[in-house]
Design an enzyme around this catalytic site. Sequence first.
Site, PDB file in Angstrom:
ATOM      1  CG  ASP A 193      -2.334   0.535   0.830  1.00  0.00           C
ATOM      2  OD1 ASP A 193      -2.450   1.762   0.646  1.00  0.00           O
ATOM      3  OD2 ASP A 193      -3.279  -0.262   0.713  1.00  0.00           O
ATOM      4  CG  HIS A 233      -5.559   3.406   0.708  1.00  0.00           C
ATOM      5  ND1 HIS A 233      -5.097   2.190   0.257  1.00  0.00           N
ATOM      6  CD2 HIS A 233      -6.781   3.577   0.145  1.00  0.00           C
ATOM      7  CE1 HIS A 233      -6.006   1.640  -0.544  1.00  0.00           C
ATOM      8  NE2 HIS A 233      -7.034   2.472  -0.631  1.00  0.00           N
ATOM      9  CB  SER A 411      -9.101   0.234  -1.554  1.00  0.00           C
ATOM     10  OG  SER A 411      -8.409   0.826  -2.620  1.00  0.00           O
TER      11      SER A 411
END
Length: 556
Positions: A193, A233, A411
């Site tokens: 990520d 994220h 995601s």
Amino acid sequence: MTAHKGETATIIFFLIYCLGLCLPVAAQSGGQARKHLIYFRDKANSPFSVDNPQQYLSDRAISRRHKQQINITARDLPVNPLYTAGLKSKGAEVLYASRWFNAAVVYCDSSVYTELVKLPFVKNGQTLSRRNTSTVTIRNGSASPKPAPANNRRLKTDRQTYGAAYNQANMLGVLQMHEAGFRGEGMHVAVFDGGFSGVHRVPAFAHLFEESRVKATFDFVDKNEDVFEKDTHGTNVLSTLAAYQPGTYVGNAYKANYYLFITEDSRGEHNIEEVNWLLAAEFADSAGVDVINSSLGYTTFDAPSRSYSYNDLNGSLAIVTRAADYAAATGMLVVNSAGNEGNKPWRYISAPADADSALSVGAVDSLGRRAAFSSVGPTADGRIKPNLVAQGLLAAVVTPGGQVVRANGTSFSGPILCGLAVGFWQANPTLTNMQVIKYLERTASQASIPDFLIGYGIPNFSQAHKLAQEEENKSVIFPNPVQNNQLQIRMSKEFINQRINVTIYNTVAQKVVKEIIATTPVSRNVVVDISSLSPGIYNCVINGNDGPKIFKFLKI
């Protein structure tokens, strides 16, 4: 690289030979310095050997291949150190080296790059970035997280315990998976990520550190070990897998071991990020990782990097797509988000979701209806993608501040489904990575009528596990029809620790293939070379201690 106790010397080797951690060589002046990928012509005169894989692979990595009957090949060998030394001698800084691509990432100006591609051992090169992206890292501090509740007792599988994560787990049968005792124990999962800000301080992740289950960390963008910074994220993504705070939030594979890698650079879009993905996958392979989760996708890049068109998404062109297939070829399960372009002009999946051997995941809402943003298939060569779907609309995630919020994107549907795959594989450890995908597909909500919107649909642990256990007691050929030159047979328990005679006959009863293959308790998967066979229908006869088994298969 942060490596915790219990790691093998392989990690040290990887740092030296594959990550190129050496004294930097200043790039010569003569134009703008950039990152480039230099491909070598061969691995001739290598000091490494396929007969001695302990030089560059951990015991877990070797065991993973052995269990799935995957041979160690020249692609597994590290690049020849004489070649990287040759690049340095010309003034280039060698940042990383790639085993699978037989290449090196270098930093140099245009005049040095011109000299590098002329070297006799260099095949060609590719520019990866517009500029040097190295920066001074701003750290978030090292405050210790508050302890989360102990998780060595039996977890109540009810709505109150799972909190906001209840629906996304229940949709996939994860509650039943946890009830059966499969929470990821002993499984090793790598997460790629853009950053994992605050993970080291959030109570929901405290158990990972208390139990030493964060096995390694590395930032492939800025080449340091600090990943608990930058983007939030990755924190959100990791929570769907690993968070554990009963009454608030429970992730789908909260007992697994984790490797946290930054491969995404949020400061721009360049092909170097695909190479970062490749390098992280190579490290994951060397360290013995079982499953890769990637909530990343690539289509369009900033100049001078090469962008992709839809026609390029054919499963064999994009750098990151080839990397995903190579990762799967080592026996790792690659789970990748399909993308969020479904309601945008692009519409289709992104790379590496187009990879033939990747489990690509789209998104649905809490009622199982496709989310409008979820990227669709097919691939440019007509294959069904995404493979499967999970909740990605208003999915529950944990923030760097420890709050639980709702978020949208494949995601999150990707790692939510990845957690199911981790537990399912834990429950069925003799399966190959490709069999894991096939069992989940075969028992998903629209297995009989897959489409280009949600693939085979929503998988379910109980149904997939039941089918896998039923087939434990019988021998099966998969896939059937056979689309390549390898006939794969999963042998039933009665064939454990035997020498098996495999004979193949054509439709006029002529013997066309005969092999003797040994099985073991940990590897009941038999692979037979059928490259000599023309397309058509054949009968396969398996003889062991308990008499023959006869199967019919189609080679296409």
